[in-house]
Design a protein around this motif. Sequence first.
Motif, mmCIF file in Angstrom:
data_model
loop_
_atom_site.group_PDB
_atom_site.id
_atom_site.type_symbol
_atom_site.label_atom_id
_atom_site.label_comp_id
_atom_site.label_asym_id
_atom_site.label_seq_id
_atom_site.Cartn_x
_atom_site.Cartn_y
_atom_site.Cartn_z
ATOM 1 N N VAL A 83 45.150 -46.199 48.706
ATOM 2 C CA VAL A 83 44.141 -47.234 48.450
ATOM 3 C C VAL A 83 43.989 -47.515 46.961
ATOM 4 C CG1 VAL A 83 42.840 -46.774 50.554
ATOM 5 C CG2 VAL A 83 42.285 -45.519 48.462
ATOM 6 N N VAL A 84 44.872 -46.966 46.136
ATOM 7 C CA VAL A 84 44.739 -47.142 44.686
ATOM 8 C C VAL A 84 45.915 -47.899 44.076
ATOM 9 C CG1 VAL A 84 43.340 -45.072 44.447
ATOM 10 C CG2 VAL A 84 45.817 -44.911 44.184
ATOM 11 N N ASP A 85 46.888 -48.269 44.882
ATOM 12 C CA ASP A 85 48.102 -48.907 44.371
ATOM 13 C C ASP A 85 48.182 -50.376 44.777
ATOM 14 O OD1 ASP A 85 49.192 -46.499 43.200
ATOM 15 O OD2 ASP A 85 49.525 -45.816 45.243
ATOM 16 N N ARG A 86 47.063 -51.095 44.642
ATOM 17 C CA ARG A 86 46.949 -52.509 45.003
ATOM 18 C C ARG A 86 45.811 -52.632 46.014
ATOM 19 N NH1 ARG A 86 46.708 -57.527 46.161
ATOM 20 N NH2 ARG A 86 48.503 -58.936 46.235
ATOM 21 N N PRO A 87 45.176 -53.786 46.123
ATOM 22 C CA PRO A 87 44.082 -53.946 47.086
ATOM 23 C C PRO A 87 44.515 -53.628 48.513
ATOM 24 C CG PRO A 87 44.132 -55.792 45.556
ATOM 25 C CD PRO A 87 45.363 -54.982 45.293
ATOM 26 N N GLY A 88 43.594 -53.053 49.252
ATOM 27 C CA GLY A 88 43.873 -52.706 50.636
ATOM 28 C C GLY A 88 44.504 -51.339 50.759
ATOM 29 N N ARG A 89 45.072 -51.087 51.912
ATOM 30 C CA ARG A 89 45.706 -49.802 52.218
ATOM 31 C C ARG A 89 47.212 -50.020 52.224
ATOM 32 N NH1 ARG A 89 43.242 -45.234 54.234
ATOM 33 N NH2 ARG A 89 41.300 -46.410 54.294
ATOM 34 N N ARG A 90 47.932 -49.237 51.431
ATOM 35 C CA ARG A 90 49.337 -49.531 51.169
ATOM 36 C C ARG A 90 50.282 -48.438 51.652
ATOM 37 N NH1 ARG A 90 49.330 -54.707 49.526
ATOM 38 N NH2 ARG A 90 51.261 -54.427 48.352
ATOM 39 N N SER A 91 51.493 -48.862 52.013
ATOM 40 C CA SER A 91 52.630 -47.950 52.055
ATOM 41 C C SER A 91 53.303 -48.047 50.691
ATOM 42 C CB SER A 91 53.611 -48.339 53.159
ATOM 43 O OG SER A 91 53.085 -48.026 54.433
ATOM 44 N N VAL A 92 53.735 -46.916 50.153
ATOM 45 C CA VAL A 92 54.231 -46.883 48.778
ATOM 46 C C VAL A 92 55.640 -46.307 48.735
ATOM 47 C CG1 VAL A 92 53.844 -46.012 46.439
ATOM 48 C CG2 VAL A 92 51.892 -46.642 47.880
ATOM 49 N N VAL A 93 56.538 -47.066 48.105
ATOM 50 C CA VAL A 93 57.908 -46.617 47.850
ATOM 51 C C VAL A 93 57.970 -46.202 46.389
ATOM 52 C CG1 VAL A 93 60.340 -47.260 47.817
ATOM 53 C CG2 VAL A 93 58.812 -48.231 49.567
ATOM 54 N N GLN A 94 58.147 -44.913 46.145
ATOM 55 C CA GLN A 94 58.192 -44.391 44.779
ATOM 56 C C GLN A 94 59.634 -44.015 44.452
ATOM 57 O OE1 GLN A 94 55.623 -40.988 43.977
ATOM 58 N NE2 GLN A 94 55.330 -41.710 41.889
ATOM 59 N N VAL A 95 60.250 -44.794 43.569
ATOM 60 C CA VAL A 95 61.653 -44.573 43.235
ATOM 61 C C VAL A 95 61.769 -43.516 42.142
ATOM 62 C CG1 VAL A 95 62.208 -46.946 43.859
ATOM 63 C CG2 VAL A 95 61.733 -46.388 41.467
ATOM 64 N N SER A 96 62.961 -42.954 42.014
ATOM 65 C CA SER A 96 63.210 -41.980 40.949
ATOM 66 C C SER A 96 64.119 -42.596 39.899
ATOM 67 C CB SER A 96 63.840 -40.702 41.515
ATOM 68 O OG SER A 96 65.112 -40.967 42.075
ATOM 69 N N GLY A 97 63.944 -42.127 38.667
ATOM 70 C CA GLY A 97 64.713 -42.638 37.546
ATOM 71 C C GLY A 97 63.886 -43.563 36.683
ATOM 72 N N CYS A 98 63.723 -43.204 35.400
ATOM 73 C CA CYS A 98 62.961 -44.046 34.473
ATOM 74 C C CYS A 98 63.430 -43.770 33.051
ATOM 75 C CB CYS A 98 61.462 -43.778 34.588
ATOM 76 S SG CYS A 98 60.462 -44.771 33.449
ATOM 77 N N SER A 99 63.873 -44.819 32.369
ATOM 78 C CA SER A 99 64.314 -44.673 30.981
ATOM 79 C C SER A 99 63.180 -44.917 29.994
ATOM 80 C CB SER A 99 65.458 -45.651 30.691
ATOM 81 O OG SER A 99 65.026 -46.994 30.889
ATOM 82 N N ILE A 100 62.054 -45.452 30.466
ATOM 83 C CA ILE A 100 60.927 -45.749 29.573
ATOM 84 C C ILE A 100 60.169 -44.472 29.224
ATOM 85 C CG2 ILE A 100 58.771 -47.037 29.338
ATOM 86 C CD1 ILE A 100 59.967 -49.129 31.229
ATOM 87 N N ARG A 101 59.863 -43.676 30.227
ATOM 88 C CA ARG A 101 59.260 -42.352 30.049
ATOM 89 C C ARG A 101 58.027 -42.387 29.146
ATOM 90 N NH1 ARG A 101 64.263 -38.040 30.506
ATOM 91 N NH2 ARG A 101 65.283 -39.136 32.227
ATOM 92 N N CYS A 102 57.015 -43.076 29.620
ATOM 93 C CA CYS A 102 55.774 -43.213 28.852
ATOM 94 C C CYS A 102 55.190 -41.841 28.517
ATOM 95 C CB CYS A 102 54.744 -44.004 29.653
ATOM 96 S SG CYS A 102 55.274 -45.657 30.131
ATOM 97 N N GLU A 103 54.672 -41.711 27.316
ATOM 98 C CA GLU A 103 54.009 -40.476 26.923
ATOM 99 C C GLU A 103 52.777 -40.272 27.795
ATOM 100 O OE1 GLU A 103 52.388 -38.266 22.844
ATOM 101 O OE2 GLU A 103 52.918 -40.405 22.831
ATOM 102 N N HIS A 104 52.585 -39.052 28.267
ATOM 103 C CA HIS A 104 51.470 -38.679 29.146
ATOM 104 C C HIS A 104 51.567 -39.345 30.520
ATOM 105 C CE1 HIS A 104 49.737 -36.742 25.690
ATOM 106 N NE2 HIS A 104 49.575 -37.886 25.046
ATOM 107 N N CYS A 105 52.753 -39.707 30.936
ATOM 108 C CA CYS A 105 52.958 -40.228 32.291
ATOM 109 C C CYS A 105 52.438 -39.208 33.305
ATOM 110 C CB CYS A 105 54.445 -40.484 32.523
ATOM 111 S SG CYS A 105 54.874 -40.929 34.223
ATOM 112 N N ILE A 106 51.770 -39.691 34.368
ATOM 113 C CA ILE A 106 51.187 -38.758 35.338
ATOM 114 C C ILE A 106 52.213 -38.257 36.346
ATOM 115 C CG2 ILE A 106 48.905 -39.796 35.116
ATOM 116 C CD1 ILE A 106 49.377 -41.079 37.881
ATOM 117 N N VAL A 107 53.400 -38.859 36.376
ATOM 118 C CA VAL A 107 54.426 -38.411 37.326
ATOM 119 C C VAL A 107 55.769 -38.207 36.617
ATOM 120 C CG1 VAL A 107 53.462 -39.236 39.507
ATOM 121 C CG2 VAL A 107 54.631 -40.850 38.000
ATOM 122 N N PRO A 108 55.833 -37.309 35.627
ATOM 123 C CA PRO A 108 57.094 -37.093 34.903
ATOM 124 C C PRO A 108 58.257 -36.640 35.776
ATOM 125 C CG PRO A 108 55.461 -35.404 34.342
ATOM 126 C CD PRO A 108 54.735 -36.477 35.087
#
Length: 222
Positions: A83-108
């Motif tokens: 319920v936090v990844d867009r309005p309503g109730r969602r199914s979420v596809v979380q992919v792996s791989g990120c070259s941006i790598r934001c500092e303090h990312c919550i899902v390193p």
Amino acid sequence: MNKEVVFVLEPDFGRVTVEISQSTTNAVDDLANDFGRRVNVNCAKPAENKRHLPVLQPRYAPREQSGFDKFSIWLYRLYHNSVVDRPGRRSVVQVSGCSIRCEHCIVPPTHRKENGKLVSISSIVDEIVAHRDEHDGVTILGGEPFGQPESVAELVSRLKNHGFNVTVYSGYTIVQLIHLRLAAIDYILTQIDLLIDGPFISEMRDGAGEYRGSRNQQLIGR
């Protein structure tokens, strides 16, 4: 740091969902006692493994299997009931791989592609379709979805063919994505219902607003 409590009312189902940021487990438990029976739901980073629903790791279809799907994607996990990844109730596809790598990312753990699994896109779509009565749409996040644009474009195409509302999170800004001039990225941007763009900047997290991690991020809808 600001502490926010968001109440999501679902009168058709007789449910109240409470989202609490920057709060202690005891405070959450006290609130649950006031409201009655609690069912924990998913978000991009659950507080504890025992406090969120099981997640799916679809298997990659072997080549000898009938109806082999040649399209695959690096998937970290697939979960429902967010319920936090867009309005309503969602199914979420979380992919792996990120070259941006934001500092303090919550899902390193999602930064390394190899922390996920290469799975068939058909297995993801089949799982989402099977739960279509339990959600209002699909959110794709990461990792960085635009790090594998051809795969995400194929996923978006199939989801839209089923009539799903689709949101994509990206650490890139929309200007950066447009300037890449890739056909797959252009397709994604023209087909999805909402893009939430920009890197997470921890110094700008206070007052970010709903569905965003920091104030620089934009909600860009069609």
